[in-house]
Design a protein around this motif. Sequence first.
Motif, PDB file in Angstrom:
ATOM      1  N   VAL A  53       3.099 -20.009  32.965  1.00  0.00           N
ATOM      2  CA  VAL A  53       3.335 -20.301  34.448  1.00  0.00           C
ATOM      3  C   VAL A  53       3.036 -19.152  34.904  1.00  0.00           C
ATOM      4  CG1 VAL A  53       4.940 -22.250  33.485  1.00  0.00           C
ATOM      5  CG2 VAL A  53       5.486 -19.429  33.502  1.00  0.00           C
ATOM      6  N   LEU A  54       2.826 -19.213  36.021  1.00  0.00           N
ATOM      7  CA  LEU A  54       2.780 -18.173  37.139  1.00  0.00           C
ATOM      8  C   LEU A  54       4.070 -17.481  37.422  1.00  0.00           C
ATOM      9  CD1 LEU A  54      -0.533 -19.306  39.273  1.00  0.00           C
ATOM     10  CD2 LEU A  54      -0.654 -18.183  37.416  1.00  0.00           C
ATOM     11  N   LEU A  55       4.460 -16.192  37.301  1.00  0.00           N
ATOM     12  CA  LEU A  55       5.241 -15.698  37.332  1.00  0.00           C
ATOM     13  C   LEU A  55       4.914 -14.625  38.862  1.00  0.00           C
ATOM     14  CD1 LEU A  55       7.882 -14.424  36.514  1.00  0.00           C
ATOM     15  CD2 LEU A  55       7.251 -13.301  34.891  1.00  0.00           C
ATOM     16  N   ASP A  56       5.435 -13.883  39.647  1.00  0.00           N
ATOM     17  CA  ASP A  56       5.349 -13.697  40.429  1.00  0.00           C
ATOM     18  C   ASP A  56       3.079 -13.737  40.699  1.00  0.00           C
ATOM     19  OD1 ASP A  56       7.329 -13.301  41.623  1.00  0.00           O
ATOM     20  OD2 ASP A  56       7.463 -10.870  39.908  1.00  0.00           O
ATOM     21  N   GLY A  57       3.037 -14.206  40.504  1.00  0.00           N
ATOM     22  CA  GLY A  57       1.429 -14.607  40.605  1.00  0.00           C
ATOM     23  C   GLY A  57       0.347 -14.122  39.360  1.00  0.00           C
ATOM     24  N   GLY A  74       9.537 -15.459  41.414  1.00  0.00           N
ATOM     25  CA  GLY A  74       8.453 -16.129  42.223  1.00  0.00           C
ATOM     26  C   GLY A  74       7.862 -17.040  41.147  1.00  0.00           C
ATOM     27  N   LEU A  75       7.855 -18.773  40.446  1.00  0.00           N
ATOM     28  CA  LEU A  75       6.726 -18.757  39.798  1.00  0.00           C
ATOM     29  C   LEU A  75       6.795 -20.241  40.328  1.00  0.00           C
ATOM     30  CD1 LEU A  75       9.973 -19.721  36.819  1.00  0.00           C
ATOM     31  CD2 LEU A  75       8.411 -17.701  36.732  1.00  0.00           C
ATOM     32  N   VAL A  76       5.006 -20.469  39.593  1.00  0.00           N
ATOM     33  CA  VAL A  76       4.952 -21.006  39.816  1.00  0.00           C
ATOM     34  C   VAL A  76       3.920 -22.101  38.895  1.00  0.00           C
ATOM     35  CG1 VAL A  76       2.720 -21.901  41.289  1.00  0.00           C
ATOM     36  CG2 VAL A  76       3.418 -20.457  42.114  1.00  0.00           C
ATOM     37  N   THR A  77       4.595 -23.941  38.179  1.00  0.00           N
ATOM     38  CA  THR A  77       3.974 -24.323  37.421  1.00  0.00           C
ATOM     39  C   THR A  77       3.438 -25.382  37.834  1.00  0.00           C
ATOM     40  OG1 THR A  77       5.665 -26.079  38.031  1.00  0.00           O
ATOM     41  CG2 THR A  77       6.206 -24.503  36.589  1.00  0.00           C
ATOM     42  N   VAL A 117      -5.937 -20.635  37.315  1.00  0.00           N
ATOM     43  CA  VAL A 117      -6.226 -20.120  39.088  1.00  0.00           C
ATOM     44  C   VAL A 117      -5.680 -18.403  38.698  1.00  0.00           C
ATOM     45  CG1 VAL A 117      -4.121 -20.193  40.760  1.00  0.00           C
ATOM     46  CG2 VAL A 117      -4.709 -22.301  39.330  1.00  0.00           C
ATOM     47  N   ALA A 118      -4.821 -17.953  38.122  1.00  0.00           N
ATOM     48  CA  ALA A 118      -5.047 -16.884  38.294  1.00  0.00           C
ATOM     49  C   ALA A 118      -6.235 -15.878  37.645  1.00  0.00           C
ATOM     50  CB  ALA A 118      -3.721 -16.181  37.188  1.00  0.00           C
ATOM     51  N   PHE A 119      -6.530 -16.475  36.603  1.00  0.00           N
ATOM     52  CA  PHE A 119      -8.382 -15.249  36.755  1.00  0.00           C
ATOM     53  C   PHE A 119      -8.570 -15.435  38.034  1.00  0.00           C
ATOM     54  CE2 PHE A 119     -12.008 -16.148  34.390  1.00  0.00           C
ATOM     55  CZ  PHE A 119     -12.052 -14.783  34.079  1.00  0.00           C
ATOM     56  N   LEU A 120      -9.233 -16.611  38.622  1.00  0.00           N
ATOM     57  CA  LEU A 120     -10.304 -17.038  39.307  1.00  0.00           C
ATOM     58  C   LEU A 120     -10.231 -16.156  40.699  1.00  0.00           C
ATOM     59  CD1 LEU A 120     -11.140 -20.400  38.581  1.00  0.00           C
ATOM     60  CD2 LEU A 120     -12.153 -18.176  37.885  1.00  0.00           C
ATOM     61  N   GLU A 121      -8.647 -16.107  40.444  1.00  0.00           N
ATOM     62  CA  GLU A 121      -8.152 -15.068  42.302  1.00  0.00           C
ATOM     63  C   GLU A 121      -8.514 -13.544  41.927  1.00  0.00           C
ATOM     64  OE1 GLU A 121      -4.422 -15.761  45.021  1.00  0.00           O
ATOM     65  OE2 GLU A 121      -6.020 -17.483  43.806  1.00  0.00           O
ATOM     66  N   GLU A 122      -8.316 -13.462  40.596  1.00  0.00           N
ATOM     67  CA  GLU A 122      -8.641 -12.580  40.334  1.00  0.00           C
ATOM     68  C   GLU A 122     -10.863 -11.863  40.191  1.00  0.00           C
ATOM     69  OE1 GLU A 122      -7.548 -10.138  37.129  1.00  0.00           O
ATOM     70  OE2 GLU A 122      -5.484  -9.910  37.675  1.00  0.00           O
ATOM     71  N   ASN A 123     -11.053 -12.684  39.490  1.00  0.00           N
ATOM     72  CA  ASN A 123     -12.528 -12.363  39.569  1.00  0.00           C
ATOM     73  C   ASN A 123     -13.131 -13.708  40.425  1.00  0.00           C
ATOM     74  OD1 ASN A 123     -14.857 -12.112  38.286  1.00  0.00           O
ATOM     75  ND2 ASN A 123     -14.523 -11.861  36.468  1.00  0.00           N
ATOM     76  N   PRO A 124     -13.193 -14.404  41.242  1.00  0.00           N
ATOM     77  CA  PRO A 124     -13.854 -15.020  41.375  1.00  0.00           C
ATOM     78  C   PRO A 124     -15.409 -15.963  41.263  1.00  0.00           C
ATOM     79  CG  PRO A 124     -12.860 -13.522  43.064  1.00  0.00           C
ATOM     80  CD  PRO A 124     -13.195 -13.221  41.914  1.00  0.00           C
TER      81      PRO A 124
END
Lengths: 160, 185, 782
Positions: A53-57, A74-77, A117-124
């Motif tokens: 999951v995402l924990l604060d992104g 904050g979490l995103v599932t 999702v987190a990876f593409l945010e960092e490395n599009p």
Amino acid sequence: MSQQIPISVNVNGTLYERAVEPRLLLSDFLRHELELTGTHVGCEHGVCGACTVLLDGDAVRSCLLFAVQVDGHGLVTVEGLAPDASSDRLHPLQEAFREAHGLQCGFCTPGFLMTLVAFLEENPHPSEREIREVISGHLCRCTGYQSIVEATKIAARRSA
Amino acid sequence: MIIEGTFPFAAPREVVWELLQDPAVLAQAIPGAKRLDRVEDDRFEGEMHVSVGPVSAAAFSVTVTISDKVSPERFTMTIEGKGPLGFTRGTARVELHDRDGGTLMKYRADLKIGGKIAGVGQRMLDSVSRTMTRQGLEALNREVQNRLAGISVGATSRSPAVRWKLSMVLLLLAIVVLILILRLA
Amino acid sequence: MTSRRFFGERFTRNEDARLLRGLALFVDDVHLDGMLHVAFLRSDYAHARLISVDTAAARARPGVVAVYTADDLGAYWQPGPLLVAPPPIDGLVFNAATQVPLIKDKARHAGEPIAMVVAESRYVAEDALVDIVVDMDPLDAVVDLEAALEPDAPVIHEQHGTNLASHVVQQKGDYQRAHREAALIVKRRFHYDRGVAGALENRGVVAQWDARCEELTVWDTTQAPIPIRSGLARMLGLLESQVRVIAPFVGGGFGSKIMMFYPEEVLLPWAAMRLNRPLKWIEDRQENFYATTQERLQIHDAELALSEDGHILGVHDVFLHDTGAYNPYGLTIPINSQCTLLGPYDVPNYYTEFRVIFTNKTTVTPVRGAGRQHGVFVMERLLDFAAKELGIDRVEIRKRNLLSSDDFPHNHVILFQDSAPLVYDSGNYLPALEKAVDLIGYDEFVREEQPRLRAAGRHVGLGIVSYIEGTGIGPYEGARVTVEPSGQVRVATGVGTQGQGHYTVFAQVVAEVLDVDLDRIHVTTGDTREFHWGTGTFASRGVVVAGSACHEAAVAVRKKILGLASDALGVAENDLELEGGRVRVKDAPERAVDLGELAVRANPLRGAVTPGTEPGLEATAYFGPDRGSTASGVHAMIVEVDRETAMVEIKRYVVVHDSGRVINPMLVEGQIQGGVAHGIGNAFYEQLVYDDTGQLLNASFMDYLLPTATDVPRVEMAHIETPSPLNPLGVKGVGEAGAIPTGAAFAQAVEDALAEDDLEIREIPLSPNRLFEMIRDARATR
């Protein structure tokens, strides 16, 4: 019963306040307390990645965290990815997974989605090598990974 | 699992031998040992709890039977230990040799390990067991020095159980480390 | 049949949106009011007599509702059913021993359940496991297959007085004659070791007894809900209609979720009825390594008799098969091994004999491939060694022995797992081999690339192997197709689904007949209330058997549609066509009627109908093939070996496969890519290691390695379509194919890469460690 600790967590934009045992895993908290069952548990020892999951992104494994550790965070599932819960619209990465046949049984899929999702945010604009490396922290028994790599490339291309 | 090695004690064989017969000494030397009772001449029962960091392991019960005892040269232990996280069975042989005015202990344990620890702890068993064995023996050596210096931790009953305790401890440690990794990594 | 094309197209899947949004229901997602949680105490020992179990402290723990041991089960305590009876082979020895719900007299493998705790939460249930005091007397364990048959070996099932579970001899022709006439005999011993199925979702069961409706509902991660439903009804003394088994979305099966009647599957429903509370048990990963069935240990002593020019005269193979503690699945796996060994080749004489051995290890049932990889490995390796000795190119020796396209149907005489003679229905093997040779660039690699790279000090090698796969066996499946008044179509079938894409492919099968948009076709699988006849999803049979049933049911509905439409439009049936959810007049497409409207007409609520009228645009059909259809293919790969670390990198992987007609190439390719990944795991990463007391030494994903995205290359694929004559769709199974020849191809490629070491690979899995040892040993002996 044992000690209960009050926590307050924002998950997918909703604030939840609960009292939990200190030993309650975050994965169990999400799945059984909040009934957000899209987050799956495949190994409970941090190898398979299905519970990501995402924990604060940041992508984290919810089976390796206790619920009390995310108090105030904050979490995103996976349930929080698509833009609108009531419509059929999917997140572009979810759409790409469907298009590229990036899932079969779909059990590991939520974990892959959250990490990517987190990876593409960092490395599009990742290379294939980079995609393979980042998802090598996840296990999938069905797809042989190729279609997940393709899906990631499609999503990256679209967001460009 | 085979655990074998040697350890030099800076004391004569008789002193080391006597020490090895003293369960209270052993209980002190070995982390987690809660109890060590002689139930028959050559039969001992014990219980241990081991914790590492914030995680505590459940109790383990252990039975050790001594055979082939030749003072102050050698003895063999048959070990049976079990607890919720697994079990160990096997034998350990301990020999004491005169060496350079001191004593060289040779030990060789052949232990079968089963249950949860066997399934998930393999990667740690070897190194943890080595470390724990060394730590236990060093503690014993300190006690040898104390005795030579006339300080005794006392205790009267006799027990030769050295190796088995160590091996049980390391099993527990292995589990515990594992739990840590599983839950907190 | 219709104007639009639904076959051969890459339709995306109907089921994906739910899965991607995290909304698909898996067993562990079932939450019921008042639900209790179950945990099992399992034996630490692989073989030990049970002396006593003291559950008093566990029962006294707050939050614990019940604790059960074997004694508490009374008459409900029964060994599980024998799931597959052995085929009627002359001289067959078969000693059945099936798993028990909780152990009574002794533990026969580590992880076998001793007691069941029911508590308010899983956490409390697991706490209570620690309270249970078990006294067991350890016995020597049976681990080694050969030692198991020694006279002084401990016996696992006393009633049989031996660890021999089965002995089978099958023959075709006269191998001894072939042996006498042969110019060359190649004789070797081969090992293939154990692995897990490795579905990412562990097993799980939720059981709910509704005392008012007198109805039991069981959510179960099974590949075969209908047999489970029938078995539970029988065991619990209920009508089949009182038991509903739902296999919702299932997170991968790969064989191990077959209708096992696992202890947990049998105990949860019983306890739920007894306690009148819903119960949930979800296996954790560690339990999965002990309690979920595994596969693959066999040892073969095989020989190949050849003529001087490399033609196969005969094969002689004697092997041992490890069935673990029990043998509920009969002889399916070893028979698959002996039948698949023949491959796509013309083998006139064959002697095949096996012994199945009970061991103190987790029970063996089919896992993706189900014994087939062993046969392929033995045959392909023998051919490689023969080619080397005869100085014949490895592709050439295969070409010389392939069955030609005129040879079908080809009768191999011996009996297959479905008890029918092993007859290949169809095939076209040479073009597949040639295509693979072409795609991998065999000639260029061997002539130019390999020598060039070798000269530069690199160790590259190529492997290319052929295989066949018996798929799509009976007995039967069924399906019901219903056109609803909304114009939407419902399709119900009994097989479960574990990611194969049934929601889409069955919709395509029906759409091909009815010409309805795929998103208007709703498929239900794996719910016994929706469809209650059938067997399940295994043996690469879903689309072949259940798909054919869907087709037959759709054809019957189409007939009804045309009959009604003919009445409605006043036009002969022959002049009508279906298109886009409507029936229209061929020459006057503006004259049309919706399927929904016809569905309304098909259910008249007033007035008279002609006698014999069946209401509804609905039909149920069943399909059972005479025998399995034979899929085939060729795998080729190029690897590079780091000779210092013994790490192997797969540079390219080519699959040419023939699974008959392809309904959805995207799904077929997905199955193959995934199967190859599984095969790569089996070849180089995955191995269950047991010590000589029967303890599993690597029961976690930290020590048991599933391949990851950096280990599995993109598989380049080509399809050859030789339709099967055995079913109306012309399809053959594809679910297992990818995993079957991988080990053989890998061994050949690695051996080729290490040609200078002149080593022979006769075992799978390898690992960097094992390969390192082999290289070191090869160096030492030179």
